[in-house]
Design a protein around this motif. Structure first.
Motif, mmCIF file in Angstrom:
data_model
loop_
_atom_site.group_PDB
_atom_site.id
_atom_site.type_symbol
_atom_site.label_atom_id
_atom_site.label_comp_id
_atom_site.label_asym_id
_atom_site.label_seq_id
_atom_site.Cartn_x
_atom_site.Cartn_y
_atom_site.Cartn_z
ATOM 1 N N GLU A 79 -21.727 -17.191 -2.632
ATOM 2 C CA GLU A 79 -20.665 -16.199 -2.387
ATOM 3 C C GLU A 79 -19.555 -16.763 -1.508
ATOM 4 O O GLU A 79 -18.441 -16.252 -1.514
ATOM 5 N N ALA A 80 -19.837 -17.801 -0.704
ATOM 6 C CA ALA A 80 -18.863 -18.315 0.261
ATOM 7 C C ALA A 80 -17.624 -18.857 -0.436
ATOM 8 O O ALA A 80 -17.708 -19.442 -1.514
ATOM 9 N N ALA A 81 -16.481 -18.674 0.175
ATOM 10 C CA ALA A 81 -15.221 -19.112 -0.419
ATOM 11 C C ALA A 81 -15.142 -20.634 -0.528
ATOM 12 O O ALA A 81 -14.481 -21.166 -1.411
ATOM 13 N N GLY A 92 -21.573 -31.350 -8.449
ATOM 14 C CA GLY A 92 -21.050 -31.488 -9.808
ATOM 15 C C GLY A 92 -22.041 -31.055 -10.867
ATOM 16 O O GLY A 92 -23.239 -31.328 -10.749
ATOM 17 N N GLY A 93 -21.536 -30.339 -11.879
ATOM 18 C CA GLY A 93 -22.381 -29.924 -12.990
ATOM 19 C C GLY A 93 -23.123 -28.625 -12.765
ATOM 20 O O GLY A 93 -23.937 -28.232 -13.605
ATOM 21 N N GLU A 94 -22.843 -27.915 -11.673
ATOM 22 C CA GLU A 94 -23.549 -26.667 -11.413
ATOM 23 C C GLU A 94 -22.858 -25.480 -12.087
ATOM 24 O O GLU A 94 -21.631 -25.447 -12.213
ATOM 25 N N MET A 95 -23.665 -24.525 -12.515
ATOM 26 C CA MET A 95 -23.154 -23.215 -12.915
ATOM 27 C C MET A 95 -23.349 -22.295 -11.712
ATOM 28 O O MET A 95 -24.469 -22.100 -11.245
ATOM 29 N N VAL A 96 -22.240 -21.760 -11.208
ATOM 30 C CA VAL A 96 -22.273 -20.957 -9.983
ATOM 31 C C VAL A 96 -22.255 -19.478 -10.352
ATOM 32 O O VAL A 96 -21.395 -19.018 -11.123
ATOM 33 N N LEU A 97 -23.201 -18.719 -9.789
ATOM 34 C CA LEU A 97 -23.298 -17.282 -10.010
ATOM 35 C C LEU A 97 -22.829 -16.548 -8.749
ATOM 36 O O LEU A 97 -23.215 -16.918 -7.641
ATOM 37 N N THR A 98 -22.016 -15.543 -8.925
ATOM 38 C CA THR A 98 -21.498 -14.809 -7.764
ATOM 39 C C THR A 98 -21.169 -13.367 -8.141
ATOM 40 O O THR A 98 -20.874 -13.073 -9.310
ATOM 41 N N THR A 99 -21.238 -12.495 -7.125
ATOM 42 C CA THR A 99 -20.759 -11.101 -7.293
ATOM 43 C C THR A 99 -19.356 -10.948 -6.741
ATOM 44 O O THR A 99 -18.714 -9.924 -6.963
ATOM 45 N N GLY A 100 -18.877 -11.984 -5.988
ATOM 46 C CA GLY A 100 -17.543 -11.939 -5.404
ATOM 47 C C GLY A 100 -17.405 -10.994 -4.241
ATOM 48 O O GLY A 100 -16.286 -10.652 -3.844
ATOM 49 N N VAL A 101 -18.523 -10.582 -3.633
ATOM 50 C CA VAL A 101 -18.468 -9.575 -2.566
ATOM 51 C C VAL A 101 -17.647 -10.061 -1.370
ATOM 52 O O VAL A 101 -17.003 -9.250 -0.689
ATOM 53 N N LEU A 102 -17.627 -11.350 -1.092
ATOM 54 C CA LEU A 102 -16.866 -11.880 0.035
ATOM 55 C C LEU A 102 -15.436 -12.245 -0.349
ATOM 56 O O LEU A 102 -14.664 -12.709 0.497
ATOM 57 N N LEU A 103 -15.111 -12.041 -1.617
ATOM 58 C CA LEU A 103 -13.770 -12.404 -2.080
ATOM 59 C C LEU A 103 -12.895 -11.187 -2.368
ATOM 60 O O LEU A 103 -11.676 -11.331 -2.505
ATOM 61 N N ALA A 104 -13.501 -10.032 -2.446
ATOM 62 C CA ALA A 104 -12.771 -8.822 -2.825
ATOM 63 C C ALA A 104 -11.651 -8.533 -1.835
ATOM 64 O O ALA A 104 -11.831 -8.643 -0.611
ATOM 65 N N GLY A 105 -10.492 -8.212 -2.391
ATOM 66 C CA GLY A 105 -9.364 -7.815 -1.548
ATOM 67 C C GLY A 105 -8.569 -8.968 -0.988
ATOM 68 O O GLY A 105 -7.565 -8.747 -0.304
ATOM 69 N N ASP A 106 -8.959 -10.197 -1.227
ATOM 70 C CA ASP A 106 -8.235 -11.351 -0.680
ATOM 71 C C ASP A 106 -7.945 -12.331 -1.815
ATOM 72 O O ASP A 106 -8.789 -13.140 -2.191
ATOM 73 N N GLU A 107 -6.723 -12.230 -2.339
ATOM 74 C CA GLU A 107 -6.380 -13.056 -3.492
ATOM 75 C C GLU A 107 -6.324 -14.540 -3.137
ATOM 76 O O GLU A 107 -6.607 -15.396 -3.983
ATOM 77 N N VAL A 124 -19.882 -17.773 -13.049
ATOM 78 C CA VAL A 124 -20.267 -16.509 -13.674
ATOM 79 C C VAL A 124 -20.123 -15.415 -12.623
ATOM 80 O O VAL A 124 -20.752 -15.474 -11.560
ATOM 81 N N LEU A 125 -19.295 -14.414 -12.913
ATOM 82 C CA LEU A 125 -19.016 -13.319 -11.983
ATOM 83 C C LEU A 125 -19.641 -12.042 -12.518
ATOM 84 O O LEU A 125 -19.341 -11.609 -13.642
ATOM 85 N N GLY A 126 -20.531 -11.469 -11.722
ATOM 86 C CA GLY A 126 -21.140 -10.202 -12.097
ATOM 87 C C GLY A 126 -20.227 -9.049 -11.686
ATOM 88 O O GLY A 126 -19.956 -8.859 -10.488
ATOM 89 N N LEU A 127 -19.718 -8.274 -12.646
ATOM 90 C CA LEU A 127 -18.840 -7.140 -12.337
ATOM 91 C C LEU A 127 -19.653 -6.011 -11.705
ATOM 92 O O LEU A 127 -20.812 -5.788 -12.044
ATOM 93 N N GLY A 128 -18.998 -5.314 -10.784
ATOM 94 C CA GLY A 128 -19.697 -4.230 -10.090
ATOM 95 C C GLY A 128 -18.837 -3.655 -8.996
ATOM 96 O O GLY A 128 -17.621 -3.459 -9.169
ATOM 97 N N ARG A 129 -19.445 -3.439 -7.824
ATOM 98 C CA ARG A 129 -18.734 -2.789 -6.726
ATOM 99 C C ARG A 129 -17.562 -3.631 -6.236
ATOM 100 O O ARG A 129 -16.471 -3.119 -5.983
ATOM 101 N N ALA A 130 -17.734 -4.955 -6.134
ATOM 102 C CA ALA A 130 -16.659 -5.800 -5.620
ATOM 103 C C ALA A 130 -15.523 -5.940 -6.641
ATOM 104 O O ALA A 130 -14.350 -5.827 -6.300
ATOM 105 N N PHE A 131 -15.909 -6.190 -7.896
ATOM 106 C CA PHE A 131 -14.906 -6.364 -8.943
ATOM 107 C C PHE A 131 -15.339 -5.558 -10.176
ATOM 108 O O PHE A 131 -16.180 -6.011 -10.959
#
Length: 523
Positions: free
Chosen positions: A54-56, A64-79, A98-105
């Motif tokens: 989740e960290a920015a 290198g070569g990783e698939m990163v999964l995130t909910t974006g909870v720490l990114l919401a509201g800060d473009e 991969v971004l899971g849509l939900g409360r943050a986005f």
């Protein structure tokens, strides 16, 4: 930009990596209704591992070569953080995000989508809640299984090839084993892209060789479209390459297989004391042997001839067979004279040579020049052929002529042709006929019954010379280093044993034919 995802066939267990596309095809991922919103053209990137982050500044934790999964909870509201998050993944060479849509986005964020599109980073959103832990567990398990399978395959190939090498197997057996594991044509070339050896299904190999020069130079430099190559060489010197042509499996597996194959071929060369030039000779020998035998239609051999570097378009082909010639020396003479051709050793001390001349060159003169450079060798030639389909018959004609003079007929021209072997050539053709064999035994029985004794063998040699010189007594005595009276005594002994009169033309001809048949059978 979005892309529709459809289920794929089950993944092959031999693949050491998964692509982004393959991960998205997993049943658990499809349940989350994935949608590719950026980087749709990069879905074949390899996924080395899966991380939840989740960290920015997540990029500092990746290699290198990783698939990163995130909910974006720490990114919401800060473009700014959203854009930096994507940039960080791009700098770390992540495979996808991969971004899971939900409360943050609740919807795909435009800032992240546009940044990912600019970077070419695949960005996927999940429209339904999805437990990241399940995805991480399944992907990691599949990756481990595939990597283990790749290592097992690599060791199996290495073991099989090493076993063949230690057993003294020829190069072709190694290539057949490699083709079996790869499931595609295998081609070994020198640095000039000339084909030294091939393996695989014959029709598939012919398809590859049909336009080899263009294909090798266009596809040989990369691993695209299943063309995978590995360099051959050692001690700082490159001398060739092995190519998997149209490999259908995972690229990483193909590279691993090609590397194992290259290691084995280099080891085979070192232990066998062979060189790339020897492999060229083996390639030429295989081609010319097939041409001489006629088992393989000439049209099917044309791609192999072209790939071996023999000019075949609008050419005049001159089939030759050289008796008692050193293949290396013949090849050197061809190069010295600037004559395009291939050389290969056949059985019984014969060497086949196929010249490929321009239509405006004088085949007779050039063949004579070639023969003049050789000493102690008999050069048998067939008439020139302008059609490739006629080359096998020409090679067999040259072989027949060479066989006909194998016993050392006298007064031969520098280049012997079918018209020069006369009766001897006919007898060579008929030597296996039971009637001819019976005739020879019957006519020569008086001498052959004591074959092996010095006296009988001497008389047989005198008879052979006497008939070969046209019954010239002076010449025969000279060649056998005896006086004329001594020769007369030998001729009388021969006539007594055979019960013939050698002064009678018909009886002498009958004995001559029988002797030619006997010599042909013995050789």
């Amino acid at each position: 930009m979005s892309a529709t995802l459809e289920p794929l066939e089950p993944l092959e267990s031999s693949e050491p990596t998964l692509s982004v596309r393959q991960v998205l095809m997993l049943e658990r991922v499809l349940a989350g209704e994935p949608e590719v919103v950026a980087g749709a053209g990069q879905l074949d990137r390899a996924v080395r591992w899966v991380h939840v982050a989740e960290a920015a500044d997540v990029g500092v934790m990746l290699s290198g070569g990783e698939m990163v999964l995130t909910t974006g909870v720490l990114l919401a509201g800060d473009e700014d953080k959203q854009a930096e998050y994507i940039q960080s993944l791009h700098r770390a060479e992540a495979a996808a995000v991969v971004l899971g849509l939900g409360r943050a986005f609740p919807a795909p964020p435009d800032v992240m989508r546009r940044a990912a599109e600019r970077c070419g980073l695949p960005m996927v959103v999940l429209h339904r809640p999805f437990p990241f832990a399940e995805l991480t567990e399944e992907v990691q398990a599949r990756l481990v299984r595939r990597k283990f399978a790749a290592v097992s395959m690599s060791e199996a190939v290495r073991t099989a090839l090493t076993g063949l090498i230690t057993a003294g197997a020829p190069l072709q057996h190694l290539l057949d084993e490699i083709a079996h594991h790869s499931g595609c044509p295998v081609v070994v070339t020198n640095l000039a892209h000339r084909v030294l050896a091939t393996a695989g299904e014959r029709s598939a190999v012919d398809d590859v060789l049909r336009d080899w020069e263009r294909i090798a130079r266009q596809a040989g430099g990369s691993a695209g479209d299943g063309w995978i190559r590995a360099e051959l060489g050692g001690r700082g010197e490159r001398w060739g390459q092995i190519m998997l042509c149209g490999y259908r499996g995972d690229t990483a597996t193909g590279r691993l297989l090609a590397d194992r194959a290259a290691e084995s071929l280099v080891l085979h060369r070192m232990l066998g004391g062979t060189s790339a030039h020897t492999w060229e000779e083996q390639s030429a020998q295989s081609l010319l042997t097939d041409l001489v035998s006629g088992v393989v239609p000439a049209r099917q051999l044309l791609p192999r001839a072209r790939a071996a570097g023999l000019p075949v378009n609008r050419r005049t082909f001159v089939p030759l067979v050289v008796r008692d010639g050193d293949p290396a020396e013949l090849d050197r003479v061809l190069r010295l004279l600037g004559l395009p051709g291939i050389v290969a050793e056949l059985a019984d001390g014969a060497t086949a040579v196929l010249l490929s001349l321009a239509r405006d060159q004088d085949a007779t003169v050039l063949t004579a020049n070639f023969a003049a450079r050789l000493t102690g060798s008999v050069v048998a030639a067939a008439d020139p052929r302008t059609a490739w389909d006629d080359v096998p018959a020409g090679m067999r004609e040259a072989r027949h002529v060479a066989d006909a003079v194998a016993s050392g007929a006298l007064d031969l021209p520098a280049v012997v042709r079918l018209k020069d072997v006369h009766l001897r050539g006919l007898i060579r053709l008929l030597r296996d006929d039971p009637h001819v064999q019976s005739f020879a035994e019957r006519e020569l029985d008086g001498l052959l019954c004591d074959a092996g004794s010095g006296a009988a063998d001497d008389l047989l040699a005198v008879l052979r010379t006497y008939l070969a010189t046209g019954r010239n007594k002076s010449r025969t005595a000279q060649l056998h280093h005896v006086s004329r009276p001594a020769l007369y005594r030998r001729l009388e002994a021969i006539q007594g044993r055979l019960g013939v009169d050698l002064d009678d033309f018909e009886q002498a001809a009958s004995v001559h034919i029988a002797l030619l048949a006997h010599d042909a059978q013995q050789s």
